[in-house]
Design an enzyme around this catalytic site. Structure first.
Site, short mmCIF file in Angstrom:
data_model
loop_
_atom_site.label_atom_id
_atom_site.label_comp_id
_atom_site.label_asym_id
_atom_site.label_seq_id
_atom_site.Cartn_x
_atom_site.Cartn_y
_atom_site.Cartn_z
N TYR A 153 58.08 15.03 94.66
CA TYR A 153 59.43 14.51 94.86
C TYR A 153 60.25 14.65 93.58
O TYR A 153 61.33 15.25 93.59
CB TYR A 153 59.34 13.05 95.29
CG TYR A 153 60.67 12.41 95.62
CD1 TYR A 153 61.35 12.73 96.79
CD2 TYR A 153 61.24 11.46 94.77
CE1 TYR A 153 62.57 12.13 97.10
CE2 TYR A 153 62.45 10.86 95.07
CZ TYR A 153 63.11 11.19 96.25
OH TYR A 153 64.31 10.60 96.55
N GLY A 159 60.59 18.25 92.47
CA GLY A 159 61.38 18.95 93.49
C GLY A 159 62.86 18.67 93.31
O GLY A 159 63.71 19.57 93.34
N LYS A 160 63.18 17.40 93.09
CA LYS A 160 64.58 17.00 92.91
C LYS A 160 65.14 17.54 91.60
O LYS A 160 66.32 17.87 91.50
CB LYS A 160 64.69 15.47 92.94
CG LYS A 160 64.49 14.87 94.33
CD LYS A 160 65.72 15.12 95.20
CE LYS A 160 65.64 14.29 96.47
NZ LYS A 160 66.83 14.48 97.32
N ASN A 177 67.71 3.03 93.71
CA ASN A 177 67.26 2.25 94.89
C ASN A 177 68.40 1.72 95.75
O ASN A 177 69.21 0.93 95.28
CB ASN A 177 66.51 1.00 94.41
CG ASN A 177 65.04 1.27 94.29
OD1 ASN A 177 64.56 2.30 94.76
ND2 ASN A 177 64.33 0.35 93.65
N1 LIG Z 1 67.35 5.47 99.78
C1 LIG Z 1 67.27 5.54 98.48
O1 LIG Z 1 67.11 4.52 97.81
C2 LIG Z 1 67.40 6.87 97.77
C3 LIG Z 1 67.30 6.88 96.37
C4 LIG Z 1 67.41 8.09 95.70
C5 LIG Z 1 67.66 9.25 96.39
N2 LIG Z 1 67.76 9.22 97.74
C6 LIG Z 1 67.98 10.50 98.42
O2 LIG Z 1 68.89 10.36 99.48
C7 LIG Z 1 68.51 11.21 100.57
C8 LIG Z 1 68.37 10.38 101.84
O3 LIG Z 1 67.39 9.39 101.65
P1 LIG Z 1 67.06 8.27 102.76
O4 LIG Z 1 66.71 7.04 102.04
O5 LIG Z 1 68.13 8.28 103.78
O6 LIG Z 1 65.70 8.87 103.35
P2 LIG Z 1 65.27 9.17 104.87
O7 LIG Z 1 63.84 9.59 104.81
O8 LIG Z 1 65.64 8.05 105.75
O9 LIG Z 1 66.20 10.40 105.22
C9 LIG Z 1 65.88 11.73 104.95
C10 LIG Z 1 66.26 12.56 106.16
O10 LIG Z 1 65.98 13.93 105.87
C11 LIG Z 1 65.31 14.50 107.00
N3 LIG Z 1 64.49 15.62 106.53
C12 LIG Z 1 63.38 15.57 105.75
N4 LIG Z 1 62.93 16.80 105.52
C13 LIG Z 1 63.78 17.67 106.16
C14 LIG Z 1 63.84 19.06 106.31
N5 LIG Z 1 62.93 19.87 105.74
N6 LIG Z 1 64.84 19.61 107.06
C15 LIG Z 1 65.76 18.79 107.65
N7 LIG Z 1 65.76 17.46 107.56
C16 LIG Z 1 64.77 16.91 106.81
C17 LIG Z 1 64.49 13.37 107.57
O11 LIG Z 1 64.07 13.57 108.89
C18 LIG Z 1 65.45 12.18 107.41
O12 LIG Z 1 66.31 12.07 108.51
C19 LIG Z 1 67.20 11.89 100.16
O13 LIG Z 1 67.51 13.17 99.66
C20 LIG Z 1 66.69 11.01 99.05
O14 LIG Z 1 65.92 11.74 98.13
C21 LIG Z 1 67.62 8.04 98.45
#
Ligand SMILES: NC(=O)c1ccc[n+]([C@@H]2O[C@H](COP(=O)([O-])OP(=O)(O)OC[C@H]3O[C@@H](n4cnc5c(N)ncnc54)[C@H](O)[C@@H]3O)[C@@H](O)[C@H]2O)c1
Length: 311
Positions: free
Chosen positions: A143, A146-147, A172
């Site tokens: 993760y 990758g990011k 978060n």
């Molecule tokens: N929620 C947080 O606190 C947080 C913090 C830092 C970064 N982020 C980033 O924000 C984004 C959304 O996070 P979230 O919390 O909504 O997570 P989440 O897991 O609820 O949402 C991710 C979505 O991406 C889809 N997905 C995963 N792999 C995929 C692929 N190969 N092709 C198409 N769709 C795919 C999943 O099905 C899901 O709907 C992510 O990129 C995450 O890294 C979130």
């Protein structure tokens, strides 16, 4: 405008689709439903300006849009460690495919990056010019690295091909539609408290986190995407108010009225001790600051989990 949201059926993506539709845009939501859920967007289906496409971003996508929000990627350790190779592919191939699309369309593209690019930081709070301290071979690396690689690609597509990029480092975030069993601390504590199970704290509970409510973050997405030309970021977005895990557990217990106790479990590998965003850039360049207090956000989130667990 016609907008694309990848990962649009996930926690953050579904709130973003809702907001963009509310702002009068035409929204294409793309998701492979790995961690996303159709129930997150069921209320949007039927809106003539909402379109849903099942697609994996590790494969090229041919659509016509004006802006791309790239959120596709599992975000919680249980999910991203389930298939770590696919996690790296989603970040890296996903970025290449979406950047290629942005390049062809001359569309603006925003990357949902993460505070995990800072790893276990020696600098506190983290500013955007801090390069991070990340283990390249650990179980979180699929993760984190990758990011980080996705950010590299964004900046190289910008420098080499002139792609109009925006990079946001999200800290978060919590709120309704988080996954109930994804091991993230806010959902874990709430679900345990509502089920009357003991709240499990990893380590002593003195490690701190800052928690941003989802509505605040969505406002940040929209401001960043529509910020002045040439402002690429990266920009931190999160709530700088820090709480220890022990404080969070106590707040959840008092707001749910639960009789659960607190138990301590061993700290997982590579778990950062402290994480807090410096949001000076977001404040000065985007006029963005989080508005929702932890207490108010928890009330909404607890209400959501009460409904979900009951139904
Ligand atoms: N929620 C947080 O606190 C947080 C913090 C830092 C970064 N982020 C980033 O924000 C984004 C959304 O996070 P979230 O919390 O909504 O997570 P989440 O897991 O609820 O949402 C991710 C979505 O991406 C889809 N997905 C995963 N792999 C995929 C692929 N190969 N092709 C198409 N769709 C795919 C999943 O099905 C899901 O709907 C992510 O990129 C995450 O890294 C979130």
């Amino acid at each position: 405008m016609k907008l694309l949201v990848t990962g649009g059926a996930g926690f953050l993506g579904s709130h973003l689709c809702e907001r963009l539709l509310g702002d009068g845009h035409d929204v294409l939501c793309v998701d492979n439903f790995f961690t996303g859920d159709k129930r997150n967007i069921a209320h949007l289906v039927g809106n003539p300006y909402f379109e849903l496409q099942r697609h994996d971003v590790t494969f090229p996508l041919y659509v016509e849009v004006e802006q791309i929000y790239n959120l596709a990627c599992p975000a919680s350790p249980v999910h991203y460690q389930f298939d770590p190779v696919q996690t790296t592919k989603t970040s890296v191939h996903g970025a290449i495919n979406m950047l290629g699309l942005a390049k062809r369309l001359k569309a603006r593209i925003l990357q949902a990056s993460t505070s995990e690019v800072y790893g276990d930081p020696e600098v506190h709070p983290q500013t955007e010019d801090y390069w991070g301290r990340v283990n390249p071979i650990g179980i979180r690396s699929c993760y984190d690295e990758g990011k980080r690689c996705a950010e590299t690609l964004f900046f190289d597509y910008h420098r080499q091909h002139g792609v109009d990029i925006k990079v946001m480092r999200i800290f978060n975030t919590y709120g309704p539609r988080m996954h109930p069993n994804d091991g993230r601390v806010v959902s874990n504590f709430i679900v345990q408290a509502l089920r009357g199970e003991d709240i499990s704290i990893y380590g002593s509970g003195q490690q701190t986190r800052s928690f941003c409510y989802v509505d605040d973050l969505i406002e940040g997405f929209v401001r960043m995407m529509n910020s002045e030309a040439g402002f690429t970021g990266p920009v931190n977005m999160g709530n700088p108010v820090e709480f220890t895990m022990l404080e969070l557990a106590e707040k959840v217990l008092s707001l749910t009225g639960s009789k659960s106790g607190i138990i301590h479990k061993p700290l997982p590998n590579d778990d950062p001790r402290q994480r807090q965003p410096d949001i000076t850039i977001a404040r000065e360049r985007l006029g963005w600051t989080p508005k929702v207090s932890l207490e108010d956000g928890l009330v909404e989130t607890i209400a959501y989990f009460r409904r979900t667990l009951a139904g």
